[in-house]
Design an enzyme around this catalytic site. Structure first.
Site, mmCIF file in Angstrom:
data_model
loop_
_atom_site.group_PDB
_atom_site.id
_atom_site.type_symbol
_atom_site.label_atom_id
_atom_site.label_comp_id
_atom_site.label_asym_id
_atom_site.label_seq_id
_atom_site.Cartn_x
_atom_site.Cartn_y
_atom_site.Cartn_z
ATOM 1 N N SER A 166 0.842 -1.190 0.000
ATOM 2 C CA SER A 166 0.000 0.000 0.000
ATOM 3 C C SER A 166 0.874 1.235 0.000
ATOM 4 O O SER A 166 2.059 1.178 0.322
ATOM 5 C CB SER A 166 -0.875 0.026 1.255
ATOM 6 O OG SER A 166 -0.056 0.304 2.367
ATOM 7 N N LYS A 167 0.246 2.325 -0.362
ATOM 8 C CA LYS A 167 0.979 3.577 -0.406
ATOM 9 C C LYS A 167 1.497 3.944 0.996
ATOM 10 O O LYS A 167 2.611 4.399 1.165
ATOM 11 C CB LYS A 167 0.048 4.677 -0.918
ATOM 12 C CG LYS A 167 0.758 5.993 -1.041
ATOM 13 C CD LYS A 167 -0.168 7.095 -1.456
ATOM 14 C CE LYS A 167 0.590 8.409 -1.485
ATOM 15 N NZ LYS A 167 -0.279 9.550 -1.707
#
Ligand code: GLU
Length: 492
Positions: free
Chosen positions: A246-247
């Site tokens: 994920s970011k």
């Protein structure tokens, strides 16, 4: 067989990341394989989190990857009427109901159920309200949501997943879920199905994280009397510690833009992406576009999670080494005519482009790319490691400078002397440059390697590269002479 119709429906709440790009790619591959249509639908009903920047970023990312679509972009918010209509229909047919339970009441019940280790799902308070009760609550101004009425508590429902086989769930595990919020806006579960029905979607390829939605959506298809599409759920992509990428935890390394900005070749990146969750059944890893379209099948999508092998804090592996290896493969082996425009873009961005590279010096440009690309990893290397071929302002690396230049004080005089000899050559060819260098070394009674390595460092700034005489010819007589003549600057 009727036409296949697939869709890529991103929610525009962030950039296009590896997971989304892979979903788009699988849908695109299957569409192209079956000669169907791919629809781009922007699922922007979450107006608080959807942004124009994100829409632009997603479209830019798809364009860069070369993933094209046949219909759209459609915007989900343009079809609100359809969604409301469907909710109304479900209400009027008794397949959904208004629920007046307040958030506070639901939260309390939930806490109590949790404490008593009981089922925390909706308890059905409003499921069977009489018409008068509904009217009364409505008249007193109580807000309500619309819940889907799961038709039974007995038995199982399921579908055949192309990847995972038969997937089933018991009805009693499914709560009466909300399909329209109290402010009248329909929720994702409903909008997504209504749009897929309207767009006549035949195949839904999406991540396994959507499987809980799929089960609920089966009920919506049934209630709306629409045929089910084929479902194929792709494995999740995890990092080496088995955490979802994920970011937040991995930063821009999961954004497609990162790869564009770091000089990846779009098709090479697609080739990397496809292997994150699909395999041809043998050890082949490199697939040209057409070959991949033909080879790709839904049945060979992996069941278990794929690993994005990113080694944090190791600059050599600034992303998954496989992504780099595949990029190197294409960079070093693709037709130079196809590579040239990509290098051109890099040179333009760095102010190093000359129009002649496309006209009078095209031959030189192509052969130089051939010569230097063998050690390169990304397109960026043409303007960094390969800068000396396109500019007189190039960095000289510390290591070769010490080892190949400063360690040999004699070079301070020798290389300018050799420059004079090179200047007087009538023909600056491979044979001539080599002959002169070797004779020069013999004259001075030094190993040719000392001269050759010294020249390499001074003329290219690099420790290693192609054959030195090829390099000299590529860089050209005038520049070589000037650079060799300036050798004393390193000893100052
Ligand atoms: N908008 C959803 C998402 O981005 C779409 C999921 C789907 O149905 O494919 O996750």
């Amino acid at each position: 067989m009727t036409e296949t119709r697939l869709r890529f429906p991103p929610s525009p709440t962030g950039y296009l990341h590896i997971g989304g790009a892979r979903t788009a790619l699988y849908n695109w591959l299957y569409t192209r394989k079956t000669g169907g249509k791919l629809i781009l639908r922007i699922e922007d009903t979450d107006t608080e989190r959807s942004t124009k920047d994100s829409i632009d970023g997603i479209i830019e990312g798809l364009n860069w990857l070369g993933i094209d679509w046949d219909e759209g972009p459609y915007f989900q918010t343009d079809f609100s009427d359809d969604h409301r209509q469907a909710a109304k229909r479900l209400l009027s047919e008794g397949k959904a109901y208004q629920c007046f339970c307040s958030k506070e009441t639901l939260d309390k019940k939930r806490e109590a159920a949790l404490a008593a280790k009981q089922n925390v799902g909706y308890d059905g308070t409003c499921r069977d309200l009489a018409d008068e009760e509904i009217a009364e609550k409505q008249n007193s101004g109580l807000p309500s949501v619309i819940r889907f009425k799961v038709p039974t508590r007995q038995g199982k429902l399921g579908y055949n997943d192309c990847v995972l086989g038969r997937i089933e769930s018991s009805y009693d595990e499914i709560d009466d879920f909300v399909i329209v919020r109290s402010n009248g806006s329909p929720l994702y579960l409903l909008c997504n199905v209504v749009d897929d029905i309207r767009d006549r979607i035949s195949h839904v390829i999406r991540g396994q994280d959507h499987m809980t939605n799929t089960i609920k959506q089966l009920l919506l298809y049934e209630a709306l009397e629409a045929p089910l599409p084929v479902f194929a759920h792709m494995p999740l992509t995890l990092d080496t510690k088995k955490a979802k990428i994920s970011k937040r935890s991995h930063g821009e390394i999961v954004a497609v833009q990162f790869y564009r900005d770091h000089g990846f070749i779009p098709w090479a990146f697609n080739n990397f992406l496809v292997l994150l969750g699909w395999s041809p059944g043998n050890d082949q890893e490199i697939f040209e576009k057409q070959e991949l379209i033909e080879t790709f099948t839904l049945e060979r999508i992996n069941k278990s999670s794929s690993i994005f092998n990113y080694r944090k804090n190791d600059p050599k592996f600034f992303t998954d080494p496989k992504a780099i290896a595949i990029n190197e493969h294409y960079l070093r082996s693709m037709k130079v005519e196809a590579l040239a425009p990509m290098v051109k873009a890099e040179l333009i961005a760095d102010g190093l482009w000359e129009d002649e590279y496309e006209t009078t010096r095209q031959e030189w440009f192509f052969s130089t790319l051939e010569l230097i690309r063998d050690r390169f990893h990304t397109l960026k290397d043409f303007t960094t490691l390969g800068r000396a071929y396109f500019s007189d302002e190039y960095a000289v690396e510390e290591k070769p400078l010490k080892k190949n230049v400063l360690k040999h004080p004699g070079l301070e005089q020798w290389l300018p002397e050799l420059a004079d000899k090179y200047e007087s050559l009538a023909e600056f060819s491979l044979e001539e440059t080599e002959r002169v260098a070797r004779e020069f070394a013999a004259d001075k009674d030094i190993k040719p390697g000392v001269i050759i390595n010294g020249m390499r460092t001074v003329v290219t700034g690099q420790l290693a590269g192609a054959s030195m005489f090829d390099i000299l010819v590529a860089i050209g007589q005038e520049k070589v002479v000037n650079r060799l003549r300036e050798t004393p600057r390193f000893y100052k």
